[in-house]
Design a protein around this motif. Structure first.
Motif, PDB file in Angstrom:
ATOM      1  N   TYR A 211      20.246  30.479  37.190  1.00  0.00           N
ATOM      2  CA  TYR A 211      19.083  30.405  38.070  1.00  0.00           C
ATOM      3  C   TYR A 211      18.138  29.339  37.543  1.00  0.00           C
ATOM      4  O   TYR A 211      17.887  29.288  36.334  1.00  0.00           O
ATOM      5  N   ARG A 212      17.659  28.480  38.416  1.00  0.00           N
ATOM      6  CA  ARG A 212      16.713  27.424  38.013  1.00  0.00           C
ATOM      7  C   ARG A 212      17.180  26.654  36.787  1.00  0.00           C
ATOM      8  O   ARG A 212      16.404  26.418  35.851  1.00  0.00           O
ATOM      9  N   GLY A 213      18.450  26.298  36.748  1.00  0.00           N
ATOM     10  CA  GLY A 213      18.963  25.479  35.658  1.00  0.00           C
ATOM     11  C   GLY A 213      19.179  26.206  34.342  1.00  0.00           C
ATOM     12  O   GLY A 213      19.446  25.572  33.319  1.00  0.00           O
ATOM     13  N   LEU A 214      19.053  27.535  34.364  1.00  0.00           N
ATOM     14  CA  LEU A 214      19.215  28.323  33.138  1.00  0.00           C
ATOM     15  C   LEU A 214      20.329  29.351  33.295  1.00  0.00           C
ATOM     16  O   LEU A 214      20.661  29.737  34.419  1.00  0.00           O
ATOM     17  N   ILE A 215      20.876  29.802  32.167  1.00  0.00           N
ATOM     18  CA  ILE A 215      21.755  30.970  32.199  1.00  0.00           C
ATOM     19  C   ILE A 215      20.883  32.178  31.849  1.00  0.00           C
ATOM     20  O   ILE A 215      20.371  32.281  30.739  1.00  0.00           O
ATOM     21  N   LEU A 216      20.693  33.068  32.825  1.00  0.00           N
ATOM     22  CA  LEU A 216      19.822  34.227  32.591  1.00  0.00           C
ATOM     23  C   LEU A 216      20.561  35.336  31.857  1.00  0.00           C
ATOM     24  O   LEU A 216      19.952  36.138  31.153  1.00  0.00           O
ATOM     25  N   ALA A 217      21.881  35.426  32.050  1.00  0.00           N
ATOM     26  CA  ALA A 217      22.671  36.460  31.382  1.00  0.00           C
ATOM     27  C   ALA A 217      24.114  36.010  31.350  1.00  0.00           C
ATOM     28  O   ALA A 217      24.555  35.240  32.201  1.00  0.00           O
ATOM     29  N   GLU A 218      24.874  36.507  30.364  1.00  0.00           N
ATOM     30  CA  GLU A 218      26.259  36.088  30.212  1.00  0.00           C
ATOM     31  C   GLU A 218      27.087  37.210  29.613  1.00  0.00           C
ATOM     32  O   GLU A 218      26.573  37.976  28.803  1.00  0.00           O
ATOM     33  N   GLY A 219      28.329  37.317  30.021  1.00  0.00           N
ATOM     34  CA  GLY A 219      29.226  38.296  29.411  1.00  0.00           C
ATOM     35  C   GLY A 219      30.291  38.750  30.390  1.00  0.00           C
ATOM     36  O   GLY A 219      30.379  38.233  31.512  1.00  0.00           O
ATOM     37  N   THR A 220      31.099  39.731  29.970  1.00  0.00           N
ATOM     38  CA  THR A 220      32.039  40.331  30.907  1.00  0.00           C
ATOM     39  C   THR A 220      31.216  41.200  31.853  1.00  0.00           C
ATOM     40  O   THR A 220      30.065  41.539  31.550  1.00  0.00           O
ATOM     41  N   LEU A 221      31.827  41.586  32.955  1.00  0.00           N
ATOM     42  CA  LEU A 221      31.126  42.439  33.907  1.00  0.00           C
ATOM     43  C   LEU A 221      30.648  43.726  33.217  1.00  0.00           C
ATOM     44  O   LEU A 221      29.499  44.155  33.406  1.00  0.00           O
ATOM     45  N   GLU A 222      31.531  44.296  32.370  1.00  0.00           N
ATOM     46  CA  GLU A 222      31.175  45.524  31.647  1.00  0.00           C
ATOM     47  C   GLU A 222      29.975  45.287  30.742  1.00  0.00           C
ATOM     48  O   GLU A 222      29.042  46.079  30.715  1.00  0.00           O
ATOM     49  N   GLU A 223      30.016  44.179  30.004  1.00  0.00           N
ATOM     50  CA  GLU A 223      28.915  43.887  29.082  1.00  0.00           C
ATOM     51  C   GLU A 223      27.599  43.742  29.843  1.00  0.00           C
ATOM     52  O   GLU A 223      26.568  44.263  29.426  1.00  0.00           O
ATOM     53  N   LEU A 224      27.653  43.046  30.974  1.00  0.00           N
ATOM     54  CA  LEU A 224      26.433  42.846  31.764  1.00  0.00           C
ATOM     55  C   LEU A 224      25.922  44.179  32.295  1.00  0.00           C
ATOM     56  O   LEU A 224      24.719  44.456  32.246  1.00  0.00           O
ATOM     57  N   ARG A 225      26.852  44.992  32.797  1.00  0.00           N
ATOM     58  CA  ARG A 225      26.447  46.304  33.338  1.00  0.00           C
ATOM     59  C   ARG A 225      25.823  47.175  32.259  1.00  0.00           C
ATOM     60  O   ARG A 225      24.800  47.814  32.484  1.00  0.00           O
ATOM     61  N   ASP A 226      26.452  47.197  31.063  1.00  0.00           N
ATOM     62  CA  ASP A 226      25.937  48.018  29.968  1.00  0.00           C
ATOM     63  C   ASP A 226      24.570  47.520  29.529  1.00  0.00           C
ATOM     64  O   ASP A 226      23.622  48.288  29.393  1.00  0.00           O
ATOM     65  N   LYS A 227      24.498  46.222  29.305  1.00  0.00           N
ATOM     66  CA  LYS A 227      23.273  45.661  28.737  1.00  0.00           C
ATOM     67  C   LYS A 227      22.088  45.874  29.674  1.00  0.00           C
ATOM     68  O   LYS A 227      20.980  46.173  29.228  1.00  0.00           O
ATOM     69  N   HIS A 228      22.308  45.712  30.966  1.00  0.00           N
ATOM     70  CA  HIS A 228      21.185  45.790  31.905  1.00  0.00           C
ATOM     71  C   HIS A 228      21.129  47.132  32.627  1.00  0.00           C
ATOM     72  O   HIS A 228      20.336  47.308  33.548  1.00  0.00           O
TER      73      HIS A 228
END
Ligand SMILES: Nc1ncnc2c1ncn2[C@@H]1O[C@H](COP(=O)(O)OP(=O)(O)OP(=O)(O)O)[C@@H](O)[C@H]1O
Ligand SMILES: [Mg+2]
Length: 271
Positions: A211-228
């Protein structure tokens, strides 16, 4: 594989002045995986992919492709990469066979190797019925197949798909996604950009939300779901973006407050 470190691209625009299309992104993509860049219009996906494929020069940062540097070893990089986007050119006055052959020759393949590769590709992508079809008479789906064949003809270890399914009907899009998954299973390193949540969810082994030239979050789908703590990718996506916008607004307010304070101080010094 691909290593991207602190990649930035600044544009000067009449309306926006200097602005960052890419504001310093870093990621790695490995053989045998599909790395997704998921982001809304204008997030910087195409800018990043064009820098990696040496079409565009970054303002800052580095990227290497199978060990070759995009700035100093551009020609080697191009041999490592097959690039396909929704508007990869298909020429009106060439047939499907002629176009793929043309690109194979550009990559310096011998006649014999090129012929074997092309026979294999035309069979695998079910293109034998359009061998002699002129570009001008092809449907969008046929053109996409030619673009894929063109990206694969030199058998590159790395494939980059930029919004590749845009404009395709569900059947052709599905066939394309299956091809992308097969390439991954053959051990290719695939980078795949999209703004379609379902595509990202179904296909990508790891994801970067841009978003807006940045990576706001990164990982596997599981990692993203867990983290957020959010199972629904679409909800997660909106949340990341609105949090980012809120932080921007607060930073903007803080900057306004600071400017006002400076003015107050200057006024009090003068009086
Ligand atoms: N040549 C250019 N000159 C000025 N600005 C540009 C140029 N190319 C891209 N931009 C701007 O850079 C930003 C990122 O664009 P980019 O095409 O990388 O986004 P994207 O994520 O691929 O979006 P989309 O989903 O619409 O394809 C946008 O704000 C765009 O307007
Ligand atoms: Mg784009």
């Amino acid at each position: 594989m691909i290593h991207v470190r602190g990649l930035a691209k600044e544009y000067a625009d009449l309306k926006r002045g200097k602005f960052a299309a890419l504001a310093g992104i870093s990621f790695d993509a490995f053989p045998g995986e599909i790395y997704g860049l998921l982001g809304p219009n204008g997030a910087g996906k195409t800018t990043a992919l064009r820098i990696i494929s040496t079409v565009l020069r970054p303002t800052a940062g580095t990227a290497t492709v199978n060990g070759f540097d995009v700035l100093t070893q551009a020609s080697q990089v191009r041999h490592q990469i097959g690039f396909m986007s929704a508007n990869t050119g298909v020429y009106d006055r060439m047939t499907a066979w002629e176009m793929v052959e043309f690109f194979g020759k550009l990559y310096g393949l011998s006649d014999e190797l090129l012929r074997t590769r092309m026979e294999d590709l035309f069979t695998r992508l079910k293109m034998n019925d359009i061998r002699d079809q002129l570009g001008a008479k092809m449907s969008t789906g046929m053109k996409q197949k030619v673009s894929i064949a063109r990206a694969l003809v030199h058998n590159p270890p790395i494939l980059i798909f930029d919004e590749a399914t845009s404009g395709l009907d569900v059947l052709v899009a599905r066939a394309l996604l299956n091809t992308v998954a097969e390439l991954r299973d053959q051990g290719k390193c695939v980078v795949f950009s999209t703004h379609i949540m379902r595509e990202a969810e179904k296909l990508c082994n790891r994801l970067a939300i841009m978003y807006r030239g940045l990576i706001l979050a990164e990982g596997t789908l599981e990692e993203l779901r867990d983290k957020h703590r959010e199972n629904d990718l679409e909800e997660l996506f909106f949340r990341l973006i609105s949090d980012h916008e809120r932080a921007r607004a607060e930073a903007g307010n803080a900057a306004d407050d600071a400017a006002a304070a400076v003015q107050d101080i200057q006024a009090s010094v003068k009086s």
